[in-house]
Design an enzyme around this catalytic site. Structure first.
Site, PDB file in Angstrom:
ATOM      1  N   LYS A  33       0.846  -1.204   0.000  1.00  0.00           N
ATOM      2  CA  LYS A  33       0.000   0.000   0.000  1.00  0.00           C
ATOM      3  C   LYS A  33       0.882   1.255   0.000  1.00  0.00           C
ATOM      4  CE  LYS A  33      -0.319  -0.273   5.046  1.00  0.00           C
ATOM      5  NZ  LYS A  33      -1.171  -0.679   6.165  1.00  0.00           N
ATOM      6  N   TYR A 255      18.049  29.196   7.765  1.00  0.00           N
ATOM      7  CA  TYR A 255      16.867  29.907   8.243  1.00  0.00           C
ATOM      8  C   TYR A 255      16.829  29.953   9.771  1.00  0.00           C
ATOM      9  CZ  TYR A 255      14.684  29.774   3.617  1.00  0.00           C
ATOM     10  OH  TYR A 255      14.382  29.945   2.302  1.00  0.00           O
TER      11      TYR A 255
HETATM   12  C1  LIG Z   1      -0.375  -1.743   6.786  1.00  0.00           C
HETATM   13  C2  LIG Z   1      -0.904  -3.017   7.274  1.00  0.00           C
HETATM   14  C3  LIG Z   1      -0.034  -4.091   7.531  1.00  0.00           C
HETATM   15  C4  LIG Z   1       1.476  -3.976   7.467  1.00  0.00           C
HETATM   16  O1  LIG Z   1       1.920  -3.378   8.662  1.00  0.00           O
HETATM   17  P1  LIG Z   1       3.472  -3.173   8.964  1.00  0.00           P
HETATM   18  O2  LIG Z   1       3.511  -2.676  10.347  1.00  0.00           O
HETATM   19  O3  LIG Z   1       3.959  -2.169   7.981  1.00  0.00           O
HETATM   20  O4  LIG Z   1       4.101  -4.508   8.779  1.00  0.00           O
HETATM   21  C5  LIG Z   1      -0.609  -5.303   7.889  1.00  0.00           C
HETATM   22  N1  LIG Z   1      -1.946  -5.426   8.017  1.00  0.00           N
HETATM   23  C6  LIG Z   1      -2.805  -4.412   7.802  1.00  0.00           C
HETATM   24  C7  LIG Z   1      -4.266  -4.616   7.976  1.00  0.00           C
HETATM   25  C8  LIG Z   1      -2.309  -3.172   7.436  1.00  0.00           C
HETATM   26  O5  LIG Z   1      -3.155  -2.159   7.231  1.00  0.00           O
END
Ligand SMILES: *Cc1c(COP(=O)(O)O)cnc(C)c1O
Length: 361
Positions: A33, A255
């Site tokens: 994702k 800055y």
């Molecule tokens: C994003 C997500 C993961 C992965 O989590 P990590 O901590 O990045 O390993 C797993 N399960 C769900 C439902 C998620 O939304």
């Protein structure tokens, strides 16, 4: 060309995926994702496609990006569908999806898909975000079981709120709640573990694990951990020194003038800034590497540039290679210094173009 860029090592990604699956002991769904946490979802999915049990994404837009690029592996919509009008596309592209609310079950029964689809039923075992409460979960499970449009096996899933805290009792409680709720149901496939679960909570591994952050080589825990130390960083964020100047003691840099040299200082200017996703409030002392030697940020990070201390690196010059995070500087260190998380740093990558190492198996 401006030298700021990110190099993505796809061999390291494959190594980390194999580690996740080996530790998990069953199937592993690679979570890609948010554009594979800033690494490029299509390229990462292509690099894993021969090995992977499937992919997890946040929404149908992300799934269709993979399908459009020719990715034919199973894809799970981790948050399910947001609107019933996604169902025809879900069916056409054979996407799996989580369900976590009664309105989704109503919509599914009304739509009655023409072929079996992969359905994951999400339980809220204590995170209190998405998911059916344990009682609702049992009702939803019974309602879905045996429907002709549900592919076997129906998957029971839950997600941890505090698995990155290895001394917290909450994860054990979530596992116990989940197991107790499933005990009276006919459950053949279970998925609980995110990266922290896979690395640090053996009891959470079960049939299918869901590695995200660990695929990209970052450590989900606040301190070093033996399994996490087997990961290889995937992204190396790089640039170059584009100017060098010698300042006397007592001179402000950047800055706000918050940093004032306390001795004669050789300052290197780096083409990298917060518009590339580097943390704007990385304080003085945040590590960077220049020609593979350790240095530190001095002065405030600007939109397009930042300044580093070269006083102890006399050989550093115009064009010297700088790594902001990657193999020489751990992203976990940068996250800690800047009160960020590796999640946020990786998903925040912008503007700096990506290039890929080892794109084919
Ligand atoms: C994003 C997500 C993961 C992965 O989590 P990590 O901590 O990045 O390993 C797993 N399960 C769900 C439902 C998620 O939304």
């Amino acid at each position: 060309m401006r030298p700021a860029h990110a190099v993505i090592d796809l061999d390291a990604l494959r190594h980390n995926y194999r580690l996740a699956r080996e530790l998990g002991g069953g199937q592993a769904l690679a979570i890609v994702k948010a554009d594979a946490y800033g690494h490029g979802a299509v390229q990462c999915a292509q690099a894993l496609a021969n090995d992977v049990d499937g992919f997890g994404v946040a929404c149908i837009e992300e799934a269709l990006e993979l399908r459009d690029a020719g990715i034919g592996n199973p894809i799970l919509l981790l948050e399910g569908f947001f609107d019933a009008d996604e169902l025809p596309l879900i069916e056409r592209h054979d996407l799996q999806f989580a369900v976590s609310a009664d309105w989704q079950l109503d919509a599914l029964e009304r739509y009655a898909p023409g072929r079996p689809l992969g359905v994951w039923v999400k339980m809220d075992s204590g995170m209190h975000r998405l998911g059916f409460s344990p009682e609702e979960f049992q009702r939803a499970w019974t309602r879905l079981q045996g429907k002709p449009w549900v592919q076997a096996p129906l998957v029971a899933m839950t997600h941890f709120a505090r698995s990155d805290e290895l001394d917290s009792s909450r994860t054990g409680q979530q596992i116990a709640m989940f197991d107790a709720t499933c005990a009276s149901l006919h459950v053949e496939a279970v998925s609980m573990a995110n990266s922290a679960g896979i690395l640090g909570w053996p009891d959470s591994r079960r049939n299918i694990v869901r590695p995200g952050l660990m695929l990209y080589g970052a450590n989900p825990f606040p301190a070093a951990q033996p399994q996490a130390s087997r990961l290889r960083p995937v992204m190396s964020l790089r640039s170059q020194i584009i100017a060098v100047r010698d300042l006397a003691a007592g001179e402000p840099i950047g800055y706000g003038g918050g940093f004032i040299t306390d001795a004669p200082t050789r300052v290197g200017l780096v083409a990298m800034g917060y518009a590339d996703g580097y943390p704007q409030y990385a304080p003085e002392g945040t590590p960077v590497s220049v020609d593979e030697q350790r240095s530190r940020i001095i002065g405030r990070v600007s939109m397009d540039m930042l300044t580093v201390d070269l006083t102890h690196l006399p050989q550093a010059a115009l064009g010297s290679a700088v790594e902001l995070w990657g193999n020489e500087v751990s992203i976990d260190d940068v996250a800690r210094h800047s009160h960020n998380s590796a999640y946020r740093l990786l998903t925040g990558l912008k503007r700096a173009p990506r290039s890929y190492l080892a794109p084919l198996t």
